[in-house]
Each structure stands twice: as structure tokens, then as C-alpha cells.
Design an enzyme around this catalytic site. Structure first.
Site, PDB file in Angstrom:
ATOM      1  N   LYS A  14      33.730 -62.433  56.445  1.00 54.19           N
ATOM      2  CA  LYS A  14      32.657 -62.237  57.713  1.00 54.19           C
ATOM      3  C   LYS A  14      31.485 -62.262  56.141  1.00 54.19           C
ATOM      4  CE  LYS A  14      33.427 -59.603  59.875  1.00 54.19           C
ATOM      5  NZ  LYS A  14      34.444 -58.778  60.008  1.00 54.19           N
ATOM      6  N   ARG A  89      29.898 -56.892  68.752  1.00 52.73           N
ATOM      7  CA  ARG A  89      30.856 -56.265  68.424  1.00 52.73           C
ATOM      8  C   ARG A  89      32.246 -55.747  69.718  1.00 52.73           C
ATOM      9  NH1 ARG A  89      31.355 -55.222  62.592  1.00 52.73           N
ATOM     10  NH2 ARG A  89      33.199 -54.237  62.298  1.00 52.73           N
ATOM     11  N   ARG A 140      40.030 -54.574  48.567  1.00 57.93           N
ATOM     12  CA  ARG A 140      38.584 -54.648  48.186  1.00 57.93           C
ATOM     13  C   ARG A 140      38.164 -52.765  47.589  1.00 57.93           C
ATOM     14  NH1 ARG A 140      35.367 -56.409  53.356  1.00 57.93           N
ATOM     15  NH2 ARG A 140      36.460 -54.101  54.069  1.00 57.93           N
ATOM     16  N   ARG A 142      36.660 -50.573  49.667  1.00 55.45           N
ATOM     17  CA  ARG A 142      35.257 -49.321  50.232  1.00 55.45           C
ATOM     18  C   ARG A 142      35.942 -48.577  50.789  1.00 55.45           C
ATOM     19  NH1 ARG A 142      33.127 -53.094  53.840  1.00 55.45           N
ATOM     20  NH2 ARG A 142      33.852 -52.238  55.410  1.00 55.45           N
ATOM     21  N   ARG A 153      40.561 -50.271  62.683  1.00 51.38           N
ATOM     22  CA  ARG A 153      39.977 -51.190  62.695  1.00 51.38           C
ATOM     23  C   ARG A 153      40.377 -52.041  63.316  1.00 51.38           C
ATOM     24  NH1 ARG A 153      38.125 -50.156  56.988  1.00 51.38           N
ATOM     25  NH2 ARG A 153      37.438 -52.063  56.972  1.00 51.38           N
TER      26      ARG A 153
HETATM   27  P1  ADP Z   1      34.330 -54.451  58.283  1.00 51.14           P
HETATM   28  O1  ADP Z   1      34.061 -56.137  59.460  1.00 51.14           O
HETATM   29  O2  ADP Z   1      35.117 -55.045  57.063  1.00 51.14           O
HETATM   30  O3  ADP Z   1      34.754 -53.275  59.495  1.00 51.14           O
HETATM   31  P2  ADP Z   1      31.516 -53.821  58.883  1.00 51.14           P
HETATM   32  O4  ADP Z   1      30.878 -53.384  57.755  1.00 51.14           O
HETATM   33  O5  ADP Z   1      31.269 -54.609  59.583  1.00 51.14           O
HETATM   34  O6  ADP Z   1      32.983 -53.629  57.896  1.00 51.14           O
HETATM   35  O7  ADP Z   1      32.027 -52.319  59.339  1.00 51.14           O
HETATM   36  C1  ADP Z   1      31.799 -50.834  59.256  1.00 51.14           C
HETATM   37  C2  ADP Z   1      32.302 -49.565  59.974  1.00 51.14           C
HETATM   38  O8  ADP Z   1      30.247 -50.464  60.476  1.00 51.14           O
HETATM   39  C3  ADP Z   1      32.736 -50.296  61.151  1.00 51.14           C
HETATM   40  O9  ADP Z   1      34.147 -49.934  60.747  1.00 51.14           O
HETATM   41  C4  ADP Z   1      32.170 -49.515  62.711  1.00 51.14           C
HETATM   42  O10 ADP Z   1      32.327 -48.021  62.506  1.00 51.14           O
HETATM   43  C5  ADP Z   1      30.720 -50.018  61.965  1.00 51.14           C
HETATM   44  N1  ADP Z   1      29.934 -50.721  62.546  1.00 51.14           N
HETATM   45  C6  ADP Z   1      29.430 -51.978  62.115  1.00 51.14           C
HETATM   46  N2  ADP Z   1      28.870 -52.635  62.877  1.00 51.14           N
HETATM   47  C7  ADP Z   1      29.050 -52.311  64.131  1.00 51.14           C
HETATM   48  C8  ADP Z   1      28.641 -52.269  65.314  1.00 51.14           C
HETATM   49  N3  ADP Z   1      28.000 -53.910  65.451  1.00 51.14           N
HETATM   50  N4  ADP Z   1      29.002 -52.058  66.062  1.00 51.14           N
HETATM   51  C9  ADP Z   1      29.242 -50.710  66.295  1.00 51.14           C
HETATM   52  N5  ADP Z   1      30.107 -49.755  64.871  1.00 51.14           N
HETATM   53  C10 ADP Z   1      29.542 -51.193  63.832  1.00 51.14           C
END
Ligand code: ADP
Length: 195
Positions: A14, A89, A140, A142, A153
Site C-alpha cells: 500500500k 481500517r 522489511r 521495521r 497484525r
Molecule cells: P501495516 O499496514 O504494514 O501494518 P501501517 O504503517 O499502516 O503498517 O500501520 C502500522 C501500525 O499503526 C498498525 O499496526 C496500527 O497499530 C497503527 N495504525 C495505522 N493506521 C491505523 C488506523 N487507521 N487505525 C488504527 N491504527 C492504525
């Protein structure tokens, strides 16, 4: 006006694709994960609250996220379109987007105008099998890309985010793209799919 949501599991690509498409259409790429990680790095009040959830691979509570997104979408650069990556989400967050889109500037848009505003949203479902996701995320590296967090996740994705596929299908806003291809191939599919 480009208003796009990138939906898809962690590791689907994404972020990479949203950033490329945002450059192409000259609209801001708004990644809730990036904004949260910036806040964590700066030890802001939001960052301090969000960190414990992110470390566990849980969703950060809706109210924190909704305020954060609302603020971001008010900024000048977001007035002519945007690409949302990692948001919404869950159904609460998706309802919020719909509410934002239908809230008119002057309060007297007609029903048709409201419908048109909502129709201008397109949701991209980037599809990648779980097995591929896990190996992508592990390579990756991170901070939250360890095996335990990744498993959680993915679980959270399937339970809370995947229902949005049906949500947006019903609204005829969903386009599904096979994300299990080279980065360039996926970008090309996306450019063809975006009207
Ligand atoms: P990925 O899609 O690889 O899990 P993101 O960078 O999108 O990585 O998200 C990392 C973390 O940030 C998530 O596991 C969550 O804890 C938090 N997060 C990101 N976006 C949201 C959201 N829209 N609502 C709730 N938590 C979020």
C-alpha cells in the site's frame, strides 16, 4: 478530483503504491502509519499513547485516529484530493470517511450532489496471499515487523479491516488489484484502474 483509499493487509504494498500514485496525480499521500510513527519519534502525546498499540500490532483507538485524520484532511494541500493509506481500517473509520465526504461546505448540497461527492471515492483492494505477506514483512525489518507482531497484525486485518471489502463492494466503490506482482506491474494496473 482524486480521492483514493488503499485497502489491503500489512505488506501488500500500500505504502509504495500509494506514494507512486500520489506523485502521479499530485495529491498528498496520507499514511496514518507514517503520521503515527512520526508522532512516536517526536514523543508527542499522541505518539506516547499510540506506541503501546503499535508495538502489539493492535489498532490504535478510533478517537485518536479520527481526530488525527480530520486534522490532516483540513490542511491546504488536501483540498483537491488525497490518497489515504492505512485508513480506514475498521467499519467505524469507514463510516467516518463517508460522513466527512457527505458533509457539505455550505450545508445545502442537493441529494444528487451529495451522492456525487460520495461516488468520487474509489477504494483499491490490494490483494496478496498471507504467505507472501509474512515473508515480505520479515524482510522489511521495521520495528513492528517481528514474527509475533506480524501474526497479530494479520489477524487484526482479517477480523477488522477485511469486512470493509464487502462494505465498499456494496457501495460499488471497490476495485481489486492483484498485488502479488512486481512493483512496476502493480503501478501500471493501478493507473489503468483509476478513472
Ligand atoms: P501495516 O499496514 O504494514 O501494518 P501501517 O504503517 O499502516 O503498517 O500501520 C502500522 C501500525 O499503526 C498498525 O499496526 C496500527 O497499530 C497503527 N495504525 C495505522 N493506521 C491505523 C488506523 N487507521 N487505525 C488504527 N491504527 C492504525
Amino acid at each position: 478530483m482524486v480521492k483514493l483509499i488503499f485497502l489491503g493487509p500489512p505488506g501488500a504494498g500500500k505504502g509504495t503504491q500509494a506514494s507512486r500514485i500520489a506523485d502521479f496525480y499530485q495529491v498528498p499521500h496520507i499514511s496514518t502509519g507514517d503520521i503515527l510513527r512520526n508522532n512516536v519519534a517526536q514523543k508527542s502525546p499522541l505518539g506516547l499513547q499510540a506506541k503501546e498499540y503499535m508495538d502489539k500490532g493492535e489498532l490504535v483507538p478510533d478517537q485518536l485516529i479520527l481526530d488525527m485524520v480530520e486534522e490532516r484532511l483540513k490542511q491546504n494541500d488536501a483540498q483537491n484530493g488525497w490518497i489515504l493509506d492505512g485508513f480506514p481500517r475498521n467499519v467505524t473509520q469507514a463510516d467516518f470517511v463517508e460522513k466527512l465526504l457527505s458533509a457539505s461546505k455550505n450545508g445545502n448540497d442537493t441529494r444528487e450532489e451529495k451522492a456525487e461527492i460520495i461516488n468520487s471515492l474509489m477504494v483499491i483492494n490490494l490483494q496478496v496471499p498471507d504467505k507472501v505477506l509474512v515473508s515480505r514483512l520479515l524482510s522489511r525489518g521495521r520495528q513492528d515487523d517481528n514474527e509475533e507482531t506480524i501474526t497479530n497484525r494479520l489477524k487484526v486485518y482479517h477480523q477488522q479491516t477485511e469486512p470493509l471489502i464487502e462494505f465498499y463492494k456494496e457501495r460499488q466503490q471497490l476495485v481489486t488489484i492483484d498485488g502479488n506482482n512486481s512493483v512496476d506491474a502493480v503501478t501500471n494496473y493501478l493507473k489503468q484502474a483509476i478513472r
